[in-house]
Design a protein around this motif. Sequence first.
Motif, PDB file in Angstrom:
ATOM      1  N   GLY A 161       0.826  -1.212   0.000  1.00 50.39           N
ATOM      2  CA  GLY A 161       0.000   0.000   0.000  1.00 50.39           C
ATOM      3  C   GLY A 161       0.856   1.256   0.000  1.00 50.39           C
ATOM      4  O   GLY A 161       2.086   1.202   0.210  1.00 50.39           O
ATOM      5  N   ALA A 162       0.187   2.397  -0.226  1.00 50.70           N
ATOM      6  CA  ALA A 162       0.887   3.674  -0.124  1.00 50.70           C
ATOM      7  C   ALA A 162       1.428   3.854   1.285  1.00 50.70           C
ATOM      8  O   ALA A 162       2.461   4.501   1.499  1.00 50.70           O
ATOM      9  CB  ALA A 162      -0.067   4.815  -0.477  1.00 50.70           C
ATOM     10  N   SER A 163       0.743   3.255   2.267  1.00 54.41           N
ATOM     11  CA  SER A 163       1.168   3.390   3.667  1.00 54.41           C
ATOM     12  C   SER A 163       2.604   2.906   3.849  1.00 54.41           C
ATOM     13  O   SER A 163       3.430   3.591   4.461  1.00 54.41           O
ATOM     14  CB  SER A 163       0.254   2.583   4.586  1.00 54.41           C
ATOM     15  OG  SER A 163      -1.082   2.966   4.391  1.00 54.41           O
ATOM     16  N   ALA A 164       2.910   1.709   3.299  1.00 53.07           N
ATOM     17  CA  ALA A 164       4.277   1.182   3.453  1.00 53.07           C
ATOM     18  C   ALA A 164       5.265   2.047   2.677  1.00 53.07           C
ATOM     19  O   ALA A 164       6.416   2.225   3.109  1.00 53.07           O
ATOM     20  CB  ALA A 164       4.337  -0.261   2.972  1.00 53.07           C
ATOM     21  N   VAL A 215       5.722  13.301  -3.062  1.00 55.71           N
ATOM     22  CA  VAL A 215       4.412  13.658  -3.610  1.00 55.71           C
ATOM     23  C   VAL A 215       3.547  12.397  -3.641  1.00 55.71           C
ATOM     24  O   VAL A 215       3.859  11.437  -4.345  1.00 55.71           O
ATOM     25  CB  VAL A 215       4.518  14.269  -5.024  1.00 55.71           C
ATOM     26  CG1 VAL A 215       3.152  14.753  -5.501  1.00 55.71           C
ATOM     27  CG2 VAL A 215       5.535  15.416  -5.058  1.00 55.71           C
ATOM     28  N   ASP A 216       2.482  12.410  -2.850  1.00 55.31           N
ATOM     29  CA  ASP A 216       1.586  11.264  -2.764  1.00 55.31           C
ATOM     30  C   ASP A 216       0.512  11.411  -3.847  1.00 55.31           C
ATOM     31  O   ASP A 216      -0.323  12.312  -3.783  1.00 55.31           O
ATOM     32  CB  ASP A 216       0.960  11.242  -1.349  1.00 55.31           C
ATOM     33  CG  ASP A 216       0.017  10.069  -1.147  1.00 55.31           C
ATOM     34  OD1 ASP A 216      -0.276   9.353  -2.126  1.00 55.31           O
ATOM     35  OD2 ASP A 216      -0.444   9.877  -0.005  1.00 55.31           O
ATOM     36  N   GLU A 217       0.575  10.512  -4.843  1.00 54.60           N
ATOM     37  CA  GLU A 217      -0.367  10.585  -5.970  1.00 54.60           C
ATOM     38  C   GLU A 217      -1.393   9.452  -5.910  1.00 54.60           C
ATOM     39  O   GLU A 217      -1.860   8.974  -6.939  1.00 54.60           O
ATOM     40  CB  GLU A 217       0.407  10.540  -7.293  1.00 54.60           C
ATOM     41  CG  GLU A 217       1.327  11.747  -7.452  1.00 54.60           C
ATOM     42  CD  GLU A 217       1.981  11.880  -8.839  1.00 54.60           C
ATOM     43  OE1 GLU A 217       2.358  13.003  -9.189  1.00 54.60           O
ATOM     44  OE2 GLU A 217       2.107  10.864  -9.540  1.00 54.60           O
ATOM     45  N   ASN A 233       2.207   5.920  -4.851  1.00 53.75           N
ATOM     46  CA  ASN A 233       0.927   5.581  -5.480  1.00 53.75           C
ATOM     47  C   ASN A 233       0.434   4.254  -4.900  1.00 53.75           C
ATOM     48  O   ASN A 233       1.112   3.673  -4.052  1.00 53.75           O
ATOM     49  CB  ASN A 233       1.068   5.528  -7.007  1.00 53.75           C
ATOM     50  CG  ASN A 233      -0.219   5.959  -7.699  1.00 53.75           C
ATOM     51  OD1 ASN A 233      -1.315   5.590  -7.275  1.00 53.75           O
ATOM     52  ND2 ASN A 233      -0.085   6.755  -8.759  1.00 53.75           N
ATOM     53  N   SER A 234      -0.732   3.819  -5.356  1.00 53.05           N
ATOM     54  CA  SER A 234      -1.353   2.672  -4.701  1.00 53.05           C
ATOM     55  C   SER A 234      -2.373   1.999  -5.612  1.00 53.05           C
ATOM     56  O   SER A 234      -2.917   2.621  -6.521  1.00 53.05           O
ATOM     57  CB  SER A 234      -2.072   3.158  -3.441  1.00 53.05           C
ATOM     58  OG  SER A 234      -2.750   2.112  -2.819  1.00 53.05           O
ATOM     59  N   PHE A 235      -2.616   0.724  -5.334  1.00 51.94           N
ATOM     60  CA  PHE A 235      -3.709   0.022  -6.010  1.00 51.94           C
ATOM     61  C   PHE A 235      -5.021   0.193  -5.240  1.00 51.94           C
ATOM     62  O   PHE A 235      -6.051  -0.326  -5.637  1.00 51.94           O
ATOM     63  CB  PHE A 235      -3.370  -1.472  -6.150  1.00 51.94           C
ATOM     64  CG  PHE A 235      -2.308  -1.731  -7.193  1.00 51.94           C
ATOM     65  CD1 PHE A 235      -2.650  -1.860  -8.538  1.00 51.94           C
ATOM     66  CD2 PHE A 235      -0.968  -1.796  -6.851  1.00 51.94           C
ATOM     67  CE1 PHE A 235      -1.675  -2.067  -9.508  1.00 51.94           C
ATOM     68  CE2 PHE A 235       0.012  -2.002  -7.805  1.00 51.94           C
ATOM     69  CZ  PHE A 235      -0.339  -2.134  -9.141  1.00 51.94           C
ATOM     70  N   SER A 236      -4.983   0.926  -4.115  1.00 53.22           N
ATOM     71  CA  SER A 236      -6.167   0.991  -3.249  1.00 53.22           C
ATOM     72  C   SER A 236      -7.338   1.750  -3.861  1.00 53.22           C
ATOM     73  O   SER A 236      -8.481   1.311  -3.751  1.00 53.22           O
ATOM     74  CB  SER A 236      -5.812   1.667  -1.918  1.00 53.22           C
ATOM     75  OG  SER A 236      -5.049   0.810  -1.113  1.00 53.22           O
ATOM     76  N   LYS A 237      -7.088   2.885  -4.456  1.00 58.18           N
ATOM     77  CA  LYS A 237      -8.201   3.799  -4.765  1.00 58.18           C
ATOM     78  C   LYS A 237      -8.676   3.642  -6.209  1.00 58.18           C
ATOM     79  O   LYS A 237      -9.756   3.127  -6.445  1.00 58.18           O
ATOM     80  CB  LYS A 237      -7.791   5.235  -4.453  1.00 58.18           C
ATOM     81  CG  LYS A 237      -7.137   5.424  -3.081  1.00 58.18           C
ATOM     82  CD  LYS A 237      -8.083   5.254  -1.914  1.00 58.18           C
ATOM     83  CE  LYS A 237      -7.326   5.310  -0.598  1.00 58.18           C
ATOM     84  NZ  LYS A 237      -8.117   5.513   0.570  1.00 58.18           N
TER      85      LYS A 237
HETATM   86  C1  LIG Z   1      -3.618  10.585   0.920  1.00 60.48           C
HETATM   87  C2  LIG Z   1      -3.505   9.144   1.295  1.00 60.48           C
HETATM   88  N1  LIG Z   1      -2.295   8.561   1.287  1.00 60.48           N
HETATM   89  C3  LIG Z   1      -2.151   7.260   1.640  1.00 60.48           C
HETATM   90  C4  LIG Z   1      -3.223   6.491   2.019  1.00 60.48           C
HETATM   91  C5  LIG Z   1      -2.994   5.037   2.401  1.00 60.48           C
HETATM   92  O1  LIG Z   1      -3.451   4.199   1.377  1.00 60.48           O
HETATM   93  P1  LIG Z   1      -3.064   2.669   1.170  1.00 60.48           P
HETATM   94  O2  LIG Z   1      -4.344   1.913   1.280  1.00 60.48           O
HETATM   95  O3  LIG Z   1      -2.513   2.581  -0.226  1.00 60.48           O
HETATM   96  O4  LIG Z   1      -2.068   2.299   2.190  1.00 60.48           O
HETATM   97  C6  LIG Z   1      -4.508   7.053   2.028  1.00 60.48           C
HETATM   98  C7  LIG Z   1      -5.680   6.265   2.453  1.00 60.48           C
HETATM   99  O5  LIG Z   1      -6.777   6.729   2.620  1.00 60.48           O
HETATM  100  C8  LIG Z   1      -4.650   8.418   1.650  1.00 60.48           C
HETATM  101  O6  LIG Z   1      -5.851   9.017   1.632  1.00 60.48           O
END
Ligand SMILES: Cc1ncc(COP(=O)(O)O)c(C=O)c1O
Length: 398
Positions: free
Chosen positions: A101-104, A204-206, A231-235
């Motif tokens: 995830g973007a979190s890591a 920069v968080d995209e 970036n992330s596969f989450s959204k």
């Molecule tokens: C701006 C932003 N960055 C990161 C995250 C974390 O996302 P991920 O699920 O990819 O860890 C979120 C989750 O809501 C977010 O809104």
Amino acid sequence: MTFSHLASRLDNIAPFHVMELAKMAAALEQQGRHIIHMGIGEPDFTAAPLVIEAAARAMADGKMQYTSATGLPALRAAISAHYRQAFGLDIAPERIIVTAGASAALLLACAALVEKGSEVLMPDPSYPCNRHFVAAFDGQAKMIASGPDQRFQLSDETVRQHWSENTRGVLLASPSNPTGTSILHSELAKIIATVRGKGGFAIVDEIYQGLTYDGEPFSALSLADDIIVINSFSKYFNMTGWRLGWMVVPESLAAPIEKLAQNLFICPSAIAQHAALACFEPDSLALYEARKSEFKRRRDYLVPALVELGFKVPVMPDGAFYVYADCSALLKHCVKDGGDADTLVKDVLNQVGVSMVSGLDFGPYTAQHYIRLSYATSMENLQEAVRRLGLFLGKNDV
Ligand SMILES: Cc1ncc(COP(=O)(O)O)c(C=O)c1O
């Protein structure tokens, strides 16, 4: 055993206020109440069918061992090809690191760049975890009040004003959570140049980049290759619980980040990685684009409806699935006098069963007067939520 000697850094990490509200909503649901959830920050859609099939295939084929710490070579190549197709950018797969995830990715970036006493500039309001990623490495987030006139984003001027001898870099998100607003390219270019001039870093968080509704898609990587992009596969790819994202780093950072990733995570989920390869199939991309259009349709319904109810939406959100609305004019409807955005959100939940989030989690600057509404729910739910808000506000004609 007692754990009375918790690390002092925990004092700088606040709980997620949103979760308190989620608990209240769940308690009401247990009592049989129907709640419309507009507090959550995740798509109501699930992964594309081809992705689910690919996950099942990966499991049936036994592809469940550790992968390389930086991710499957095929997935890094697919992400690189995606940058070429979507943005005309040439990003070497070696610069792409697949993460949980973007979190890591944010955690790895902060682990690599933040140390005791480091200050990192970010806008207030911004995604709550960002300041806590910095705090986790004993740094300090310096939250800069950023109002609607700046699209709730940092500007080059504010970066220059607030840069001190302890400042090490900036952390931006575009489009932003909670505001859904993007930073202007011209402003971002100036900020990156300023940060470079000071020898700092720019992250920069995209994560919401795929979900932008106005104008051409854009990545900060078209401005510079000495920045870190998350970036992330989450959204956009609707895979929140799969825990998969990525970061693009300058060549010189690839080895240090790999070393950290090996130690902190071993690797991201193998099944999720095999499945995510199918995100880039034409059928999946077509589905994701259709869902993006649906998000835009919801935004175009919700924003005017909120304004009609008396909320102010000072900047049209151009991305993500959030509206950050000024509720100052509506605080007189709180059950008790003297209420703020947080009281309003609780009163609305209790009285008419619509769950939203106040600005409290996102920083002090807008906390008392703003609420965040997520339109990651069906159009029918949004229409019903607007009707209920109308009832709460005593607008009988809604
Ligand atoms: C701006 C932003 N960055 C990161 C995250 C974390 O996302 P991920 O699920 O990819 O860890 C979120 C989750 O809501 C977010 O809104």
